[in-house]
Design a protein around this motif. Structure first.
Motif, PDB file in Angstrom:
ATOM      1  N   GLN A  61       0.831  -1.213   0.000  1.00 33.44           N
ATOM      2  CA  GLN A  61       0.000   0.000   0.000  1.00 33.44           C
ATOM      3  C   GLN A  61       0.860   1.256   0.000  1.00 33.44           C
ATOM      4  OE1 GLN A  61      -0.634  -2.482   2.259  1.00 33.44           O
ATOM      5  NE2 GLN A  61      -2.835  -2.830   2.426  1.00 33.44           N
ATOM      6  N   MET A  62       1.957   1.204   0.729  1.00 36.54           N
ATOM      7  CA  MET A  62       2.809   2.389   0.830  1.00 36.54           C
ATOM      8  C   MET A  62       3.436   2.765  -0.494  1.00 36.54           C
ATOM      9  SD  MET A  62       5.159   2.040   4.108  1.00 36.54           S
ATOM     10  CE  MET A  62       4.633   2.052   5.775  1.00 36.54           C
ATOM     11  N   PRO A  65       1.741   5.582  -3.832  1.00 37.68           N
ATOM     12  CA  PRO A  65       1.966   6.981  -4.242  1.00 37.68           C
ATOM     13  C   PRO A  65       3.222   7.181  -5.083  1.00 37.68           C
ATOM     14  CG  PRO A  65       1.774   6.816  -1.838  1.00 37.68           C
ATOM     15  CD  PRO A  65       1.686   5.456  -2.357  1.00 37.68           C
ATOM     16  N   TYR A  66       4.198   6.296  -4.949  1.00 40.35           N
ATOM     17  CA  TYR A  66       5.445   6.503  -5.684  1.00 40.35           C
ATOM     18  C   TYR A  66       5.275   6.287  -7.183  1.00 40.35           C
ATOM     19  CZ  TYR A  66       7.892   6.558  -1.233  1.00 40.35           C
ATOM     20  OH  TYR A  66       8.311   6.882   0.018  1.00 40.35           O
ATOM     21  N   ARG A  69       4.754   9.143  -9.504  1.00 46.82           N
ATOM     22  CA  ARG A  69       5.861  10.050  -9.790  1.00 46.82           C
ATOM     23  C   ARG A  69       6.759   9.536 -10.904  1.00 46.82           C
ATOM     24  NH1 ARG A  69       3.484  10.791  -5.395  1.00 46.82           N
ATOM     25  NH2 ARG A  69       3.552  12.786  -4.335  1.00 46.82           N
ATOM     26  N   ALA A 151      -6.020  15.811  -5.315  1.00 46.85           N
ATOM     27  CA  ALA A 151      -4.728  16.198  -5.866  1.00 46.85           C
ATOM     28  C   ALA A 151      -4.869  16.284  -7.378  1.00 46.85           C
ATOM     29  CB  ALA A 151      -3.641  15.203  -5.500  1.00 46.85           C
ATOM     30  N   THR A 154      -0.130  14.294  -8.942  1.00 43.78           N
ATOM     31  CA  THR A 154       0.224  13.009  -8.351  1.00 43.78           C
ATOM     32  C   THR A 154      -0.949  12.581  -7.489  1.00 43.78           C
ATOM     33  OG1 THR A 154       1.363  14.318  -6.735  1.00 43.78           O
ATOM     34  CG2 THR A 154       2.694  13.304  -8.410  1.00 43.78           C
ATOM     35  N   THR A 155      -1.881  11.895  -8.147  1.00 45.98           N
ATOM     36  CA  THR A 155      -3.225  11.787  -7.595  1.00 45.98           C
ATOM     37  C   THR A 155      -3.371  10.742  -6.496  1.00 45.98           C
ATOM     38  OG1 THR A 155      -3.612  10.388  -9.465  1.00 45.98           O
ATOM     39  CG2 THR A 155      -4.426  12.619  -9.603  1.00 45.98           C
ATOM     40  N   HIS A 156      -2.700   9.601  -6.653  1.00 44.37           N
ATOM     41  CA  HIS A 156      -2.909   8.488  -5.728  1.00 44.37           C
ATOM     42  C   HIS A 156      -4.405   8.209  -5.591  1.00 44.37           C
ATOM     43  CE1 HIS A 156      -2.100   6.498  -1.593  1.00 44.37           C
ATOM     44  NE2 HIS A 156      -2.027   5.636  -2.573  1.00 44.37           N
TER      45      HIS A 156
END
Lengths: 369, 151
Positions: A61-62, A65-66, A69, A151, A154-156
């Motif tokens: 899950q972490m 967000p990467y 990018r 956002a 970088t939407t996630h």
């Protein structure tokens, strides 16, 4: 290196990494004979952040967000590829409602990516007006993203197993309004560019890469389709319910820069078509499938590829049964498409190099990762 | 004959000018006069973090469960607490949030079970020092106070 094979009348010229039309930090070493380009060499890695290594130290899950990018112009497509790969690894299918919402957002993101491409490509070639127009239209898409997930870039937006955010009040209305408003704008761009004499002179017959060469290099996306190959992962290996939507795959014939432009313009129209179908058929229901909070996928590996705006975007994840991926590998379309640059540029003029880099639609965040 | 007349009366020029003036409508202006005119960001905007306090008694909502710190990909949240012997609960002592490393992904607010930690609509987070970007509990509860400019 290029210098070792120089003729007496040849000259080495560095283009980039600060050159504005390399769309980031790409360095191209050109071997010139007067205005002719006899060879190129790309130097990549100025934007390397070690994203694949970061993945090995983050939970599943972490890491989500990467991925935004990497191809920051089409972050939602990146997110979709990643969550689909993890979902395949843990053998979970998302809910029908989440699937449809994912398709809407991904297609809107494809339009946003193509709009930015069109604006910057036209700017590289010498037409400044389309940039302002395309950024204006892109702004509306980004507003929808901001309203949906908070956002713009970088939407996630997606989570493993579904979506985090429920649709907001008036989402459908806004998307439909955008579709209605956007279609005449595509016609406006076409009016500005398609039969523009300068535009045609700069693009027709420039940077030809035929179908056989495309396949040899592994080039995908609009570049491949402009060479006449009807290959679109959305049709060939449907994911996220793309088999339910009706759309055409635009193909070109001449495999030159101008045909790639036409293919992308048509792709924007087809994306609007998909969005319209999807918005009309958002099913009710939950937006999140049952996914454990601590994700421990079984030992194994999964590869999922999706049709990102720039080509085939693949995620390969190896799991060793722990909470972190053992290895994560990205197949970025930009890097693989960039390989063909040397072949496309050979024999062209210096000014065409800019047009050819533009037509490949590269994003350096994705190339260097 | 007609092309010549068109050239004499500058028809193309007026056509172009007509397009220009058609787009002069104020509704079509996208430029924001930023410091004077603030953009209205979306309701779900992921901006400055805020640690909510209970409006009734002014106590923090945070239960010091440390889930946000565990969910953060960048490990930038530090929560410390002491055990209250009377209530058998943990009392929050310090809460540090390093906004200089934050990528505003929203995983911490998703993880929070009591809606204490939230990403708000404030987007002006600049600071003159690096230390100023590391927010303590007081800063998180009060929120940033950007300078307001008047026209």
């Amino acid at each position: 290196m290029a210098q070792t094979f120089l003729d007496s009348n040849e000259l080495v010229l560095n283009m980039g990494p600060q050159h504005p039309s390399t769309h980031g930090v790409l360095r191209v070493i050109l071997k010139l004979d007067g205005e002719r380009v006899n060879g190129t060499e790309c130097v990549v890695g100025y934007l390397h952040r070690g994203v694949e290594k970061i993945a090995e130290n983050r939970t599943y899950q972490m890491f989500a967000p990467y991925v935004d990018r990497m191809d920051y112009v089409a972050s939602i497509s990146n997110g979709l590829g990643y969550v689909l790969a993890v979902e395949k690894l843990i053998n979970v299918e998302t809910t029908p409602r989440a699937q449809v919402v994912r398709v809407i957002l991904t297609e809107l993101n494809r339009i946003a990516s193509h709009l930015l491409w069109l604006g910057t490509h036209a700017l590289d070639v010498g037409a400044i007006t389309p940039l302002f127009y395309t950024l204006r239209e892109r702004e509306e898409i980004l507003k929808i993203f901001e309203n949906y997930c908070g956002a713009r870039l970088t939407t996630h937006a997606f989570r493993i197993g579904g979506l985090q955010y429920e649709l907001y009040e008036g989402f459908e209305r806004e998307v439909i309004a955008f579709c209605d408003w956007f279609m005449p704008k595509v016609a406006e761009y076409e009016e500005l560019l398609t039969n523009n004499r300068i535009w045609r002179d700069r693009l027709v017959g420039v940077g030809i890469l035929n179908a056989a060469d495309c396949k040899r290099y592994g080039v995908t996306g609009p570049v491949l389709r402009a060479a006449g190959v009807k290959w679109d992962i959305r049709k060939a290996l449907p994911y996220s319910g793309y088999e339910k939507y009706e759309f055409d795959i635009p193909v070109g014939t001449n495999a030159d820069t101008y045909d790639r432009y036409l293919v992308r313009m048509e792709e924007m129209r087809q994306s609007i078509r998909i969005v319209r179908q999807a918005v009309g058929a958002i099913p009710e229901g939950p937006i999140m499938a049952k996914v454990p909070k601590v994700l421990k996928p079984p030992v194994g590996e999964a590869y999922v590829s999706i049709e990102a705006p720039k080509g085939e975007l693949g995620y390969f994840i190896v799991s060793d049964g722990s909470i972190n991926p053992y290895r994560l590998r990205v197949r970025p379309p930009s890097l693989i498409n960039l390989q063909a640059l040397d072949q496309m540029v050979k024999g062209a003029l210096v000014a065409d190099v800019v047009a050819i880099i533009g037509t490949l639609d590269i994003v350096l965040g994705e190339i260097d990762r | 004959m007609i092309p010549l007349l068109k050239k004499i009366f500058l028809v193309d020029l007026f056509q172009g000018l007509w397009v220009t003036f058609r787009n002069q409508h104020p509704k079509h202006i996208y430029t924001e006069q930023y410091p004077i005119q603030r953009p209205k960001v979306a309701e779900r905007y992921r901006g400055a973090p805020r640690l909510n306090i209970n409006p009734d008694n002014g106590e923090t909502l945070c239960i010091s469960c440390d889930l946000c710190a565990k969910a953060c990909p960048e490990n930038l949240i530090v929560v410390t607490s002491v055990r209250n012997e009377q209530t058998k609960r943990k009392d929050l002592t310090t809460f540090t949030y390093d906004t200089s490393r934050c990528m505003f992904c929203g995983l911490c607010e998703d993880a929070c079970p009591v809606d204490a930690l939230e990403l708000t609509q404030d987007f002006e987070l600049a600071s003159y020092t690096r230390e100023g970007l590391i927010w303590d509990r007081q800063m998180l509860e009060e929120g940033p106070k950007p300078t307001q400019y008047k026209a």
